[in-house]
Write a protein that holds these residues in place. Structure first.
Motif, PDB file in Angstrom:
ATOM      1  N   TRP A 185       0.810  -1.216   0.000  1.00 39.53           N
ATOM      2  CA  TRP A 185       0.000   0.000   0.000  1.00 39.53           C
ATOM      3  C   TRP A 185       0.847   1.271   0.000  1.00 39.53           C
ATOM      4  O   TRP A 185       0.744   2.122   0.867  1.00 39.53           O
ATOM      5  CB  TRP A 185      -0.967   0.002   1.189  1.00 39.53           C
TER       6      TRP A 185
ATOM      7  N   GLU B 223     -11.361  -1.580   1.842  1.00 36.88           N
ATOM      8  CA  GLU B 223     -11.109  -0.538   0.849  1.00 36.88           C
ATOM      9  C   GLU B 223     -10.966   0.820   1.526  1.00 36.88           C
ATOM     10  O   GLU B 223     -10.103   1.626   1.146  1.00 36.88           O
ATOM     11  CB  GLU B 223     -12.228  -0.533  -0.192  1.00 36.88           C
TER      12      GLU B 223
ATOM     13  N   SER C 297      -7.595   1.159   3.076  1.00 38.90           N
ATOM     14  CA  SER C 297      -6.491   1.322   2.125  1.00 38.90           C
ATOM     15  C   SER C 297      -6.128   2.781   1.876  1.00 38.90           C
ATOM     16  O   SER C 297      -5.029   3.073   1.403  1.00 38.90           O
ATOM     17  CB  SER C 297      -6.832   0.642   0.793  1.00 38.90           C
TER      18      SER C 297
ATOM     19  N   SER D 281      -4.902  -1.354  -5.822  1.00 41.48           N
ATOM     20  CA  SER D 281      -6.080  -2.155  -5.499  1.00 41.48           C
ATOM     21  C   SER D 281      -7.045  -2.278  -6.669  1.00 41.48           C
ATOM     22  O   SER D 281      -7.994  -3.063  -6.613  1.00 41.48           O
ATOM     23  CB  SER D 281      -6.815  -1.567  -4.290  1.00 41.48           C
TER      24      SER D 281
END
Length: 543
Positions: free
Chosen positions: A175, A233, A236, A193
Motif C-alpha cells: 500500500w 477498501e 487502504s 487495489s
C-alpha cells in the motif's frame, strides 16, 4: 482472500497439509508467521508460541516517533522479532512487525457474525481472538501504538506498556501512496487495489442504508456503477502519519475529519473515523449513527449462471507487446463470446471489441494500443449477452526489459568418467549490476546418475545452506528426470547484497557420477528480490 501454506523451506504445500510453518497471502505477496502451542502457557524461549504477549518496544525512531516504548525485561515486540530472525524462521532473517493495514489484510470480517473470529483458522491455526500489536506508533500521542483485534477486525490505540499478542510478517511493504492517480474527471484511481474513488464526499452525514442508496444512485464522470466501499477498501486510503484527517493527501481537500461508512456488516456495521484513522464498529447503529460517504467503483460481481473473468486480475499490470491469456468461467453457455476492452474505466461508449471467440474459457491476446491505469474488460456471450461480466480496474503499461538475477553453472557441458569427482561452479550476476535483498537457489539433479559430495568455497555466508538432498516433490525445475535438490539462500533486510563486486562465484558443487548416461543439473529459484526475475543456465553432463 487466497492463502498458500509453506513448509520450512518456503515451498508451497497443498491446502490440506497438516504441518506448515508459514503462510503466503497470494493477494499481497506477504509471508506470515504461523503460531504454535496454543495451550494457555506462555513460553518466551519459543517466539512462535501463540500464548506469548509483549509490550510495544522499538528503538528505530522512524517507528517509535520519539518514544521507544517499554522494554519489559525483554518481553517486547523488538526482542520478539530479533529472536525470530536469529532463529531464521523458514530460513529468513528479515521478519518484522506488520503495519495496521497489513494486519487488516488477513482479517476475514465475513466470519465475525458466524463464529466470533476475524481470521481463517484453516490457514492461521492457534490464533488468539484478541488484539495484536502493529508496528505503527500514534503520531498525536507517541507513548501509544496501534493494534488490531482478531475477534472482530476492530482497530484501536493503546499505551505501549500494554501486553498484546504478536504475529510477524516478511516481504515488501504494501500500500504505497505512490499508487494513487488523480484523473481529469474528479475521480482517483488506486492502481494497487484496482479501484476508482470519488474524489469528493457527501455533503452531509447520513444513515447506513441512505449511504448505500446514495452511492447506487450516484452519477459522476459518466459512471453510474458506484457503490459504498468495503471496510478494507476504506482502510487502504488511511494515512496513519496524518491526523484530522488521517487520509492520503490526494483526498485531503475533500474529506471531513469524521466518520465514514463502509458497506461491511456481519451483523456488526463498520466504518472509519478519518479524524484518527480508527475503526468504527457497532451493532444496530445503521439507523442511529450518521456518517459521511465516499463512493468507489471497480471489481467484479459473481452472479449465478454468469460468466466470471479469472484473468486479468483486478489491479494487475499488463505490458504492451506481450501476449497475455484472458481466462474466464464459461458456465457452459453455447456459442461465441465478444471480448471488449475499455481504457477509460468502463465508461459507456468506450469499449472496443478485441476478439470474438469460442466460449471455451481462454483467449490469448497481444496487448496493444495506449497505456492506461483505468482498463476494464467485458466478456459477453453472443446468444445471451445479459449473462456477461466486467472486470477492472487493471493497468496497461509500456514494455521495459525485465531485470533479472542470473545463476550460470560452469562448465555448461561435461563428459565425466564413472567414479571420477567433478566440480560444478555456480556464478551469480544481475542485469543491472545492482545490489539486492539476496536470492534463494535450488540445484536439481538425478541421484541415479550423481552422488552429491558437498558444497565447497561457498561465498558470503548464506542464511540457509541445505546439503542434505531434498525430495523434488514439486518438480520445481520442470524436469521429471531430476529427483533431488540442494538449497542455498542469501538474505539481507537491506538492498545491500552481495558485498562483493559482480559477477561472482557463489559456490562449488562436488559430485561423483554413479552410472553411465547423461543428465542435467538444473536451477530453480526459491526466492528472487522484488522487481527481479530469475534466469539460469544449466549444466548438461555425459557420464
Amino acid at each position: 482472500m487466497s492463502f498458500t501454506k509453506l513448509d520450512n523451506n518456503g515451498n508451497d504445500l497443498p491446502d490440506d497439509a497438516e504441518d506448515w510453518l508459514m503462510v503466503r497471502d497470494n493477494v499481497t505477496g506477504l509471508i506470515w508467521e504461523i503460531k504454535q502451542a496454543k495451550d494457555g502457557v506462555q513460553n518466551y524461549e519459543n517466539p512462535n508460541d501463540a500464548d506469548n504477549t509483549y509490550t510495544w518496544y522499538d528503538t528505530n525512531i522512524a517507528n517509535n516517533l520519539g518514544y521507544t516504548g517499554h522494554y519489559n525485561d525483554g518481553k517486547n515486540t523488538q526482542t520478539f522479532i530479533e529472536q525470530l530472525n536469529q532463529k531464521q524462521l523458514g530460513g529468513f532473517n528479515d521478519w518484522r512487525m506488520p503495519s495496521p493495514k497489513e494486519l487488516a489484510s488477513i482479517t476475514d470480517l465475513s466470519k465475525v457474525g458466524k463464529v466470533g473470529q476475524a481470521i481463517d483458522i484453516i490457514f492461521f491455526p492457534a490464533s488468539i481472538f484478541e488484539f495484536y500489536w502493529s508496528s505503527t506508533s500514534n503520531p498525536t500521542f507517541t507513548a501509544s501504538a496501534r493494534k488490531v483485534n482478531f475477534s472482530n477486525g476492530y482497530e484501536n490505540i493503546d499505551d505501549k506498556l500494554a501486553l498484546y499478542y504478536v504475529r510477524a510478517v516478511r516481504g515488501g511493504q504494501c500500500w504505497s501512496f505512490d499508487s494513487f492517480v488523480i484523473n481529469d474527471d474528479h475521480t482517483i484511481t488506486d492502481i494497487a487495489s484496482g479501484i476508482m474513488w470519488e474524489r469528493g464526499t457527501s455533503d452531509a452525514s447520513q444513515t447506513w442504508q441512505y449511504a448505500i442508496d446514495y452511492c447506487e444512485n450516484l452519477s459522476i464522470a459518466m459512471y453510474t456503477d458506484w457503490r459504498l466501499p468495503e471496510q478494507k477498501e476504506l482502510i487502504s486510503i488511511v494515512d496513519y502519519s496524518r491526523i484530522s484527517p488521517s487520509i492520503n493527501s490526494v483526498f485531503v481537500p475533500h474529506t471531513m475529519a469524521n466518520e465514514y461508512w463502509s458497506s461491511t456488516k456481519n451483523p456488526l456495521y463498520y466504518g472509519i473515523d478519518f479524524e484518527n484513522g480508527l475503526t468504527q464498529v457497532g451493532i444496530d447503529i445503521q439507523n442511529s449513527k450518521f456518517f459521511y460517504v465516499r463512493a468507489v467503483r471497480g471489481g467484479q460481481n459473481r452472479q449465478p449462471g454468469h460468466l466470471f473473468i479469472i484473468t486479468p486480475l483486478q489491479s494487475s499490470f499488463w505490458k504492451l507487446g506481450r501476449t497475455m491469456s484472458i481466462t474466464w468461467e464459461s458456465q457452459n453457455i453455447p456459442g461465441n463470446v465478444t471480448i471488449s476492452l475499455s481504457k477509460d474505466g468502463g465508461r459507456e461508449g468506450t469499449y472496443e471489441i478485441i476478439a470474438e471467440t469460442e466460449n471455451d474459457g481462454s483467449y490469448d491476446w497481444q496487448v496493444t494500443g495506449d497505456i492506461s491505469v483505468n482498463c476494464m474488460l467485458k466478456i459477453e456471450p453472443l446468444n445471451e449477452p445479459d449473462k456477461g461480466t466486467r472486470q477492472g480496474l487493471f493497468s496497461i503499461y509500456p514494455y521495459t526489459p525485465e531485470k533479472y538475477q542470473q545463476i550460470i553453472l560452469r562448465p555448461a557441458t561435461t563428459t565425466i568418467a564413472e567414479n571420477t569427482p567433478v566440480t560444478i561452479t555456480a556464478n551469480y550476476s544481475t542485469s543491472d549490476n545492482a545490489k539486492t535483498r539476496g536470492i534463494g537457489v535450488r540445484f536439481h539433479y538425478d541421484t541415479s546418475k550423481l552422488m552429491f559430495m558437498g558444497f565447497h568455497s561457498v561465498s558470503l555466508t548464506p542464511s540457509v545452506i541445505e546439503q542434505t538432498p531434498l525430495d523434488d516433490i514439486g518438480d520445481y525445475d520442470n524436469d521429471p528426470s531430476t529427483d533431488k535438490y540442494l538449497l542455498l539462500q542469501w538474505s539481507s533486510p537491506k538492498m545491500d547484497w552481495p558485498e562483493n563486486v559482480m559477477a561472482l562465484k557463489l559456490a562449488d558443487l562436488n559430485f561423483i557420477p554413479q552410472s553411465s548416461g547423461q543428465g542435467n543439473i538444473n536451477i530453480s529459484f526459491l526466492e528472487v528480490s522484488y522487481g527481479y526475475v530469475g534466469q539460469s543456465k544449466k549444466c548438461h553432463n555425459h557420464y
